[in-house]
Scaffold this motif. Sequence first.
Motif, PDB file in Angstrom:
ATOM      1  N   VAL A 144      -2.671  -5.896   0.836  1.00 25.47           N
ATOM      2  CA  VAL A 144      -2.793  -4.428   0.768  1.00 25.47           C
ATOM      3  C   VAL A 144      -2.663  -3.825   2.165  1.00 25.47           C
ATOM      4  O   VAL A 144      -1.950  -2.838   2.370  1.00 25.47           O
ATOM      5  CB  VAL A 144      -4.125  -4.016   0.103  1.00 25.47           C
ATOM      6  CG1 VAL A 144      -4.407  -2.534   0.294  1.00 25.47           C
ATOM      7  CG2 VAL A 144      -4.107  -4.364  -1.375  1.00 25.47           C
ATOM      8  N   GLU A 145      -3.327  -4.442   3.132  1.00 23.68           N
ATOM      9  CA  GLU A 145      -3.248  -3.939   4.503  1.00 23.68           C
ATOM     10  C   GLU A 145      -1.815  -3.997   5.027  1.00 23.68           C
ATOM     11  O   GLU A 145      -1.316  -3.054   5.636  1.00 23.68           O
ATOM     12  CB  GLU A 145      -4.174  -4.757   5.410  1.00 23.68           C
ATOM     13  CG  GLU A 145      -4.209  -4.265   6.844  1.00 23.68           C
ATOM     14  CD  GLU A 145      -5.155  -5.087   7.697  1.00 23.68           C
ATOM     15  OE1 GLU A 145      -4.820  -5.301   8.876  1.00 23.68           O
ATOM     16  OE2 GLU A 145      -6.208  -5.513   7.192  1.00 23.68           O
ATOM     17  N   ARG A 146      -1.130  -5.096   4.773  1.00 24.39           N
ATOM     18  CA  ARG A 146       0.254  -5.251   5.230  1.00 24.39           C
ATOM     19  C   ARG A 146       1.171  -4.236   4.549  1.00 24.39           C
ATOM     20  O   ARG A 146       2.050  -3.651   5.185  1.00 24.39           O
ATOM     21  CB  ARG A 146       0.727  -6.676   4.945  1.00 24.39           C
ATOM     22  CG  ARG A 146       2.082  -6.981   5.556  1.00 24.39           C
ATOM     23  CD  ARG A 146       2.510  -8.401   5.286  1.00 24.39           C
ATOM     24  NE  ARG A 146       1.717  -9.373   6.023  1.00 24.39           N
ATOM     25  CZ  ARG A 146       1.970 -10.678   6.025  1.00 24.39           C
ATOM     26  NH1 ARG A 146       2.980 -11.159   5.329  1.00 24.39           N
ATOM     27  NH2 ARG A 146       1.211 -11.506   6.718  1.00 24.39           N
ATOM     28  N   LEU A 147       0.968  -4.026   3.250  1.00 22.45           N
ATOM     29  CA  LEU A 147       1.778  -3.061   2.508  1.00 22.45           C
ATOM     30  C   LEU A 147       1.576  -1.647   3.049  1.00 22.45           C
ATOM     31  O   LEU A 147       2.543  -0.922   3.304  1.00 22.45           O
ATOM     32  CB  LEU A 147       1.428  -3.123   1.018  1.00 22.45           C
ATOM     33  CG  LEU A 147       2.209  -2.188   0.095  1.00 22.45           C
ATOM     34  CD1 LEU A 147       3.686  -2.528   0.085  1.00 22.45           C
ATOM     35  CD2 LEU A 147       1.635  -2.258  -1.309  1.00 22.45           C
ATOM     36  N   ASN A 148       0.331  -1.268   3.235  1.00 22.55           N
ATOM     37  CA  ASN A 148       0.045   0.078   3.749  1.00 22.55           C
ATOM     38  C   ASN A 148       0.570   0.262   5.170  1.00 22.55           C
ATOM     39  O   ASN A 148       1.106   1.328   5.505  1.00 22.55           O
ATOM     40  CB  ASN A 148      -1.457   0.362   3.688  1.00 22.55           C
ATOM     41  CG  ASN A 148      -1.935   0.574   2.268  1.00 22.55           C
ATOM     42  OD1 ASN A 148      -1.183   0.968   1.396  1.00 22.55           O
ATOM     43  ND2 ASN A 148      -3.200   0.287   2.031  1.00 22.55           N
ATOM     44  N   ALA A 149       0.432  -0.748   6.002  1.00 27.10           N
ATOM     45  CA  ALA A 149       0.950  -0.653   7.371  1.00 27.10           C
ATOM     46  C   ALA A 149       2.468  -0.521   7.369  1.00 27.10           C
ATOM     47  O   ALA A 149       3.032   0.247   8.159  1.00 27.10           O
ATOM     48  CB  ALA A 149       0.520  -1.868   8.186  1.00 27.10           C
ATOM     49  N   SER A 150       3.125  -1.227   6.470  1.00 29.25           N
ATOM     50  CA  SER A 150       4.583  -1.126   6.367  1.00 29.25           C
ATOM     51  C   SER A 150       5.008   0.266   5.897  1.00 29.25           C
ATOM     52  O   SER A 150       5.961   0.837   6.414  1.00 29.25           O
ATOM     53  CB  SER A 150       5.129  -2.182   5.403  1.00 29.25           C
ATOM     54  OG  SER A 150       4.911  -3.472   5.908  1.00 29.25           O
ATOM     55  N   ALA A 151       4.277   0.802   4.922  1.00 31.12           N
ATOM     56  CA  ALA A 151       4.611   2.133   4.405  1.00 31.12           C
ATOM     57  C   ALA A 151       4.441   3.202   5.473  1.00 31.12           C
ATOM     58  O   ALA A 151       5.154   4.208   5.487  1.00 31.12           O
ATOM     59  CB  ALA A 151       3.745   2.466   3.192  1.00 31.12           C
ATOM     60  N   ALA A 152       3.512   2.984   6.380  1.00 34.89           N
ATOM     61  CA  ALA A 152       3.224   3.975   7.428  1.00 34.89           C
ATOM     62  C   ALA A 152       4.217   3.920   8.580  1.00 34.89           C
ATOM     63  O   ALA A 152       4.158   4.749   9.486  1.00 34.89           O
ATOM     64  CB  ALA A 152       1.804   3.764   7.960  1.00 34.89           C
TER      65      ALA A 152
END
Length: 199
Positions: free
Chosen positions: A94-102
């Motif tokens: 989840v952290e990696r996904l959110n960081a990528s989206a940002a």
Amino acid sequence: MEDSLSRLALDLALTIRHDGNGSVADDLTEPAGLTAWVRAHPGTRPDGYVADAAALTAVRDLRAAVRALFARAVRPGAPSPADAARLLSVPEAVERLNASAARMPTTPVLRWAEGAEPVVHRQAVDGEGELVAVLAQAAIAFLAGPDRERLRACHAPRCVRYFLKEHPRQEWCKPSCGNRARVARHHDRHKKAADKVGQ
């Protein structure tokens, strides 16, 4: 739009696939593979896109997060056997996904039509992180949307795909996987019967 987001998120996960010879293939092992994949998915980047090593690493890292979250989405079913033994933890994914989206920078843009109040919109700025951000945002939309409930991992022999279940009795991603599963079950039944006779 929702369907295209689902397709983009699934297509990213499906860059890991069965190679037809009993092994798992990865379409994203080099920048040329990512370049070809992006060019086959209009809207992910401008025409003429050429991937580099940094983009490849970012997309592969994102794909690992997406596949880990797909594995969570299919629970209590088993995840794809391609990466079941090496999944990221859900919090890390989840952290990696959110960081990528940002990673997609935005800038405020003023719109002020005659006779109306000024309105500010956020507009994406083309930048280094745009591709991974577009893919991450598609994955977020998919995971938070209704298609997540239809997501399944195919458990036919040698298959490592995720798919969207189209009808209540669908168990496999495609008919050929269903055929392989039935042949494998038939073979197992006959082997067990032969083993009993031989005892």
